[in-house]
Write a protein that holds these residues in place. Structure first.
Motif, short mmCIF file in Angstrom:
data_model
loop_
_atom_site.label_atom_id
_atom_site.label_comp_id
_atom_site.label_asym_id
_atom_site.label_seq_id
_atom_site.Cartn_x
_atom_site.Cartn_y
_atom_site.Cartn_z
N VAL A 75 0.53 -1.07 -0.08
CA VAL A 75 -0.10 -0.03 0.08
C VAL A 75 0.74 1.34 0.21
O VAL A 75 1.86 1.35 0.82
CB VAL A 75 -0.83 -0.13 1.26
N CYS A 76 0.78 1.94 -1.06
CA CYS A 76 1.75 3.28 -1.16
C CYS A 76 1.16 4.26 0.01
O CYS A 76 0.16 4.52 0.15
CB CYS A 76 1.46 3.96 -2.53
N LYS A 77 2.05 4.77 0.65
CA LYS A 77 1.93 5.89 1.67
C LYS A 77 2.46 7.07 1.31
O LYS A 77 2.53 8.10 2.31
CB LYS A 77 2.45 5.13 2.94
N SER A 78 3.06 7.17 0.26
CA SER A 78 3.66 8.38 -0.11
C SER A 78 2.44 9.57 -0.49
O SER A 78 1.45 9.32 -0.85
CB SER A 78 4.84 8.50 -1.35
N GLY A 79 3.14 10.94 -0.50
CA GLY A 79 2.20 11.98 -0.61
C GLY A 79 0.88 11.98 -1.42
O GLY A 79 -0.38 12.02 -0.85
N PRO A 80 1.04 11.88 -2.82
CA PRO A 80 -0.33 11.77 -3.52
C PRO A 80 -1.17 10.80 -3.09
O PRO A 80 -2.54 10.87 -3.13
CB PRO A 80 0.13 11.65 -4.96
N CYS A 81 -0.81 9.73 -2.76
CA CYS A 81 -1.66 8.42 -2.38
C CYS A 81 -2.18 8.86 -0.92
O CYS A 81 -3.50 8.51 -0.68
CB CYS A 81 -0.91 7.03 -2.38
N HIS A 82 -1.36 9.41 0.06
CA HIS A 82 -1.86 9.61 1.11
C HIS A 82 -2.91 10.74 1.19
O HIS A 82 -3.91 10.48 1.74
CB HIS A 82 -0.54 10.41 1.88
N SER A 116 6.73 3.16 -0.41
CA SER A 116 6.89 4.33 -0.94
C SER A 116 6.42 4.47 -2.21
O SER A 116 5.98 3.42 -2.85
CB SER A 116 8.37 4.93 -0.98
N CYS A 117 6.32 5.48 -2.78
CA CYS A 117 5.68 5.73 -4.30
C CYS A 117 6.48 4.78 -5.22
O CYS A 117 7.62 4.69 -5.42
CB CYS A 117 6.03 7.03 -4.69
N PHE A 118 5.53 4.18 -5.90
CA PHE A 118 6.00 3.24 -7.10
C PHE A 118 5.54 3.75 -8.32
O PHE A 118 5.50 2.80 -9.50
CB PHE A 118 5.54 1.79 -6.75
N GLY A 119 5.29 5.22 -8.35
CA GLY A 119 5.12 5.74 -9.93
C GLY A 119 3.68 5.54 -10.32
O GLY A 119 3.28 5.84 -11.64
N ALA A 120 2.82 5.32 -9.53
CA ALA A 120 1.35 5.16 -10.00
C ALA A 120 0.39 6.45 -9.37
O ALA A 120 -0.67 6.20 -9.27
CB ALA A 120 0.70 4.10 -9.47
N CYS A 121 1.16 7.54 -9.32
CA CYS A 121 0.44 8.54 -8.60
C CYS A 121 -0.69 9.15 -9.33
O CYS A 121 -1.57 9.53 -8.75
CB CYS A 121 1.49 9.70 -8.39
N ASP A 122 -0.52 9.09 -10.49
CA ASP A 122 -1.85 9.24 -11.40
C ASP A 122 -3.09 8.63 -11.11
O ASP A 122 -3.97 9.11 -11.59
CB ASP A 122 -1.36 9.58 -13.01
#
Ligand code: FES
Length: 156
Positions: A75-82, A116-122
């Motif tokens: 589960v991504c916890k970086s900014g955009p996903c957060h 952390s972010c795996f590049g699927a922020c969009d």
């Protein structure tokens, strides 16, 4: 150790290919992780300190040093996903799988982790299961995804 040697040979016994070697080893481990004796063997074969190999593999969430489930659910916890609801996604997965981050289901199928972010922020909020990325998650979509893995619709 024959298989470990074979994979090392295939990658030219080169430090430059450490990540690919470790990925292949993890894939054949049967525990979705890298046993300590394999890490030591690779370090010696590549003339690297064991601590250096560990610092590489512990840097990447895709590697495990303890046995993990067949599928790693990240589960991504970086900014955009957060900001797009990663916390809810994590909570839903915790409920659905009956796990806290770092735990593995009793049947050995799923291990839940935060990454952390795996590049699927969009398509945030996003999760990754094995190599597959899923985004724009809703509660329904998450349930369907988990069920499809439970029903064996995916290879690793
Ligand atoms: S911030 Fe979650 S995939 Fe990039």
């Amino acid at each position: 150790m024959e298989k470990v040697k074979e994979i090392l040979n295939r990658y030219g016994n080169s430090k430059d290919n450490l990540i690919q070697v470790m990925l292949e080893l993890q894939n054949i481990s049967g525990t979705n992780s890298l046993p300590h004796e394999w890490v030591v063997f690779v370090a010696e074969a590549l003339d690297m300190p064991v601590s250096r190999v560990y610092s590489v593999i512990t840097f990447y969430s895709m590697f495990g040093t303890e046995p993990r489930g067949k599928y790693l659910v990240e589960v991504c916890k970086s900014g955009p996903c957060h900001v797009s609801g990663a916390k809810n996604v994590l909570q839903l997965l915790e409920e659905k799988l009956g796990l806290k981050p770092g735990e593995t289901t009793e049947d050995g199928v799923f291990t839940l982790i935060q990454s952390s972010c795996f590049g699927a922020c969009d398509i945030a909020p996003a999760i990754k299961i094995g190599e597959k990325v899923y985004g724009n998650l809703t509660s329904e979509k998450l349930s369907e995804i988990v069920d499809s893995y439970r029903e064996g619709q995916h290879n690793r």
